[in-house]
Design an enzyme around this catalytic site. Structure first.
Site, short mmCIF file in Angstrom:
data_model
loop_
_atom_site.label_atom_id
_atom_site.label_comp_id
_atom_site.label_asym_id
_atom_site.label_seq_id
_atom_site.Cartn_x
_atom_site.Cartn_y
_atom_site.Cartn_z
N HIS A 1 -40.45 -66.39 15.13
CA HIS A 1 -39.03 -66.50 14.81
C HIS A 1 -38.40 -67.66 15.57
O HIS A 1 -37.61 -67.48 16.50
CB HIS A 1 -38.31 -65.18 15.10
CG HIS A 1 -38.61 -64.11 14.11
ND1 HIS A 1 -39.53 -63.11 14.35
CD2 HIS A 1 -38.14 -63.90 12.85
CE1 HIS A 1 -39.61 -62.31 13.29
NE2 HIS A 1 -38.78 -62.76 12.36
N SER B 1 -37.23 -72.19 14.99
CA SER B 1 -36.57 -73.02 13.99
C SER B 1 -37.52 -73.47 12.88
O SER B 1 -37.08 -73.84 11.79
CB SER B 1 -35.92 -74.24 14.65
OG SER B 1 -36.89 -75.14 15.14
N ASP C 1 -31.86 -66.33 11.19
CA ASP C 1 -32.52 -65.74 12.36
C ASP C 1 -32.09 -66.42 13.66
O ASP C 1 -32.83 -66.38 14.65
CB ASP C 1 -34.05 -65.84 12.22
CG ASP C 1 -34.66 -64.64 11.50
OD1 ASP C 1 -34.04 -63.56 11.54
OD2 ASP C 1 -35.73 -64.78 10.89
N ASP D 1 -37.51 -65.37 2.85
CA ASP D 1 -37.73 -64.95 4.24
C ASP D 1 -39.16 -64.47 4.49
O ASP D 1 -39.72 -64.70 5.57
CB ASP D 1 -36.73 -63.84 4.59
CG ASP D 1 -36.75 -63.47 6.05
OD1 ASP D 1 -37.08 -64.33 6.90
OD2 ASP D 1 -36.44 -62.30 6.38
N GLN E 1 -52.27 -57.63 7.23
CA GLN E 1 -51.79 -58.46 6.14
C GLN E 1 -51.95 -57.76 4.79
O GLN E 1 -51.07 -57.84 3.92
CB GLN E 1 -52.54 -59.80 6.12
CG GLN E 1 -52.14 -60.74 7.24
CD GLN E 1 -50.67 -61.15 7.13
OE1 GLN E 1 -50.24 -61.68 6.12
NE2 GLN E 1 -49.91 -60.90 8.19
#
EC number: 3.1.4.-
Length: 716
Positions: free
Chosen positions: A455, A457, A496, A613, A665
């Site tokens: 989380h 940039s 975020d 997202d 996953q």
């Protein structure tokens, strides 16, 4: 011998024992009546006042022993031509000492006068309940003549009792909104002795039509004729009159279908209950039913005429509709899939409530200004060639965000933001200089934590890229206005900001300042949205909203907040299901208007940012693997910290020593991704994404089948 019924069991008043008194004693014992014997008027009166018997049988064969009239009416003398009747006597028994004759006499009394009086007493109580009921009730005869309406009916329909009593139903004006054959359907049910329940439009006295959920119950009265009890605007009223045997055991526990007199006759003397009654009557006359209420009413009506299997299935439907978690799938036991269970626990709950002395405090370093060490160029024209070359294919889904991350020294958001915002004309829409946009992008990026493995940039830039890609799809462009596009790009950029690299569950369990501030509800998402506007509006140098009109700003702000909050995973299934039901299904039936309604535009924007997202599994395989490694590392770090601080471990499978990344996953794709992207693909037409998703799923499956826990297979 005179017989007078009073209250209680049986009182025999005989001056002396003889065959007649013995006959009645035997009859009482055989009929299981409690029997008392009195020899004098004084003892008879005392016994009656104490026990209040059902029947009083007085020996009147020898008037010198008893004056029956005086005994029944000791406090007053009244000359009358019918002294016995006026005294309360209603049956005369000619002396007959035969025990069976006495027994038969008692049975006739019990099944005649006594039970009739019981019904009258119950009738008084029921009518008291009807008067106090907050639901509108109307009673008609078998000839459909109105016999009674209660005060709630008067309040809702606008009539007074005197205007209706004695009128035939056909004389009361009817609404034209009912289907032509509705009355015939109702009458058909009533003639068969069946209840009818459904939606009915009634016409009020003032001429307005009012939609009501009506139940009409036929009650068999004396002579075998049905008496109708329609109950307009009566969502749950069920008023049954049982005839003739109101005391039989089979009716004693029918509480669901009976009125509770105690609950409806307790009005206070101060008039407060009367006010509540009036308020409820006004509420019932309103037409502000929630959609779910209408759905339940329609299902209830459908049940009435459905076969038993269908009615039972609809019962199950109603049971589900009345729950609060309508959109959250029910998981099996933890043993079935611990990875899915832990993902759900970590992403879709607000943590395990536990008091802890350990508090997770954010770093106080929140740079709400442009850091001096950042030297971002003033315009797109000044971007270094190496970075510009990296962004040449930013409009392609296969764009490599990690190359840009490396080229910009972990500042991809500012550069990619400048190019994408320029492509969509954001500065022109906001009427702000490019320098202001650059400053804003710079300060927003500075408030992302570069220390987070996921989380940071780069994730924000990746979501911005996906958002821009989706906004170019034809169906999306048809659905959204320019202000929606600008809101989506800004929301993606800030969604975020200041993320601590920990989940909402962690923050709630740790008692963090943010969890306390936002009441353990959508903690991070609320913080991201709030901080983004705080940063933007505190300094004119980066206030991209400074030059837009107030109403436009409010609309834009609301859209941004709504989209950021939509990224919270606790509402994941609600957003996806609403999108499928409100957009996918109508579009499949060629209903084009779904694209233009304001409500559906909101659903499209929510779905767009949600898919952007968590689109990592739909990226090219190498990008997908890199993102999987980064999110796993962030979850591993959270588990490590939970163990250090003695906090509940919300995702135990994310232990760096034992975790199977392929399994995690696979679970994430199965549980969150597949259905959502199937729906989004059906709307936006994204065959390349679905192909990547299929390839990546097969990749993780292949590793799992080989019992590998790592991101990649070992070298050959």
């Amino acid at each position: 011998m005179k017989v007078c019924w009073q209250r209680g069991s049986v009182l025999l008043v005989f001056a002396k024992e003889d065959s007649q008194s013995n006959g009645f004693c035997w009859a009482c014992e055989k009929a299981n009546f409690r029997c008392s014997m009195a020899r004098t008027p004084e003892s008879a009166l005392e016994c009656f006042l104490e026990k209040h018997h059902d029947l009083v049988i007085i020996d009147h064969r020898h008037s010198r022993h008893f004056d029956a009239e005086a005994l029944c009416r000791p406090d007053r003398e009244e000359a009358s031509v019918m002294p016995l009747i006026n005294a309360g006597f209603n049956r005369r028994y000619v002396e007959n000492a035969n025990m069976m004759a006495c027994y038969n006499e008692l049975l006739q009394l019990e099944h005649g006068e006594v039970r009739a009086q019981f019904k009258l007493r119950a009738g008084n109580a029921i009518f008291t309940a009807l008067e106090q009921s907050q639901e509108a009730i109307e009673i008609t005869s078998e000839d459909q003549v109105i016999q009674y309406v209660n005060p709630a009916y008067e309040a809702i329909m606008g009539y007074q009792q005197g205007e209706l009593i004695g009128k035939e139903i056909i004389e009361v004006p009817k609404s034209e909104k009912n289907k032509p054959d509705l009355l015939e359907t109702i009458n058909s049910c009533i003639r068969k002795g069946k209840e009818w329940q459904g939606i009915y439009y009634a016409k009020k006295k003032n001429g307005d039509s009012i939609q009501q959920n009506v139940k009409i119950t036929p009650v068999i009265g004396q002579g075998g004729h049905p008496i109708l009890l329609p109950s307009p605007k009566c969502v749950n009223v069920q008023c049954y009159f049982y005839s003739p045997d109101i005391q039989s055991s089979k009716h004693k526990d029918r509480r669901k279908g009976s009125l509770d007199v105690r609950s409806t006759t307790s009005r206070g003397s101060d008039g407060s209950s009367q006010r509540r009654h009036s308020s409820m009557a006004r509420i019932h006359s309103m037409t502000i039913e929630a959609p779910i209420t209408k759905v339940i009413n329609i299902i209830n009506a459908a049940q009435e005429s459905s076969p038993m299997p269908v009615a039972e299935a609809l019962d199950r439907v109603l049971e589900i509709l009345r729950t609060t978690e309508l959109y959250s799938p029910q998981l099996g036991t933890k043993d079935e899939d611990p990875h899915t269970n832990d993902l759900v626990g970590g992403l879709m709950t607000d943590g395990l409530r536990r008091l802890s002395g350990n508090e997770y405090i954010f770093s106080t370093k929140h740079p709400h200004h442009i850091p001096s060490h950042l030297t971002t160029p003033l315009s797109l024209n000044d971007i270094p060639p190496r970075i510009a070359q990296t962004m040449e294919n930013e409009d392609s889904w296969d764009f490599d965000i990690f190359n840009l991350e490396a080229a910009t020294m972990k500042r991809p958001l500012t550069y990619l933001g400048l190019k994408i915002f320029s492509r969509f004309g954001v500065c022109e829409f906001l009427n702000c200089p490019e320098a202001t946009l650059r400053s804003w992008l710079q300060v927003i990026e500075a408030n992302y934590h570069s220390s987070n493995s996921y989380h940071n940039s780069t994730h924000a830039a990746d979501v911005l890229h996906a958002t821009a890609y989706f906004l170019c799809k034809e169906r999306v462009k048809q659905s959204l206005d320019p202000i929606d596009e600008v809101a989506a790009l800004i929301a993606a950029t800030v969604h975020d900001v200041d993320h601590p690299g920990r989940t909402n569950s962690f923050l709630c369990n740790a008692g963090s300042e943010l969890a306390i501030l936002y009441n353990d509800t959508a903690v991070l998402e609320s913080h991201h949205a709030a901080l983004a506007f705080q940063i933007t509006t505190r300094d004119d140098k980066c206030n991209i909203f400074k030059n837009i009109e107030r109403n436009e700003y409010r609309t834009l702000r609301q859209a941004i907040i709504d989209m950021v909050l939509a990224t919270e995973m606790t509402k994941h299934f609600e957003h996806v299901n609403k999108f499928v039901n409100s957009i996918n299904k109508p579009l499949a039936e060629s209903v084009k208007s779904v694209l233009t309604s304001p409500e559906n535009r909101i659903l499209v924007k929510r779905m767009l940012i949600k898919c952007a997202d968590i689109s990592n599994p739909c990226r090219p395989q190498e990008l997908c693997i890199e993102w999987a490694g980064r999110i796993s590392e962030e979850y591993f770090a959270q588990t490590d910290e939970e163990k250090r601080q003695g906090l509940p471990v919300v995702m135990p499978v994310f232990d760096r020593n034992t975790c199977s990344i392929p399994k995690s996953q696979i679970s994430f794709i199965d549980y969150f991704i597949t259905d959502m992207f199937d729906a989004w693909d059906a709307f936006a037409d994204l065959p390349n994404l679905m192909q990547h998703l299929d390839n990546n799923f097969k990749y993780w499956k292949g590793l799992d089948e080989r019992k590998l826990h790592s991101l990649r297979p070992p070298p050959e």
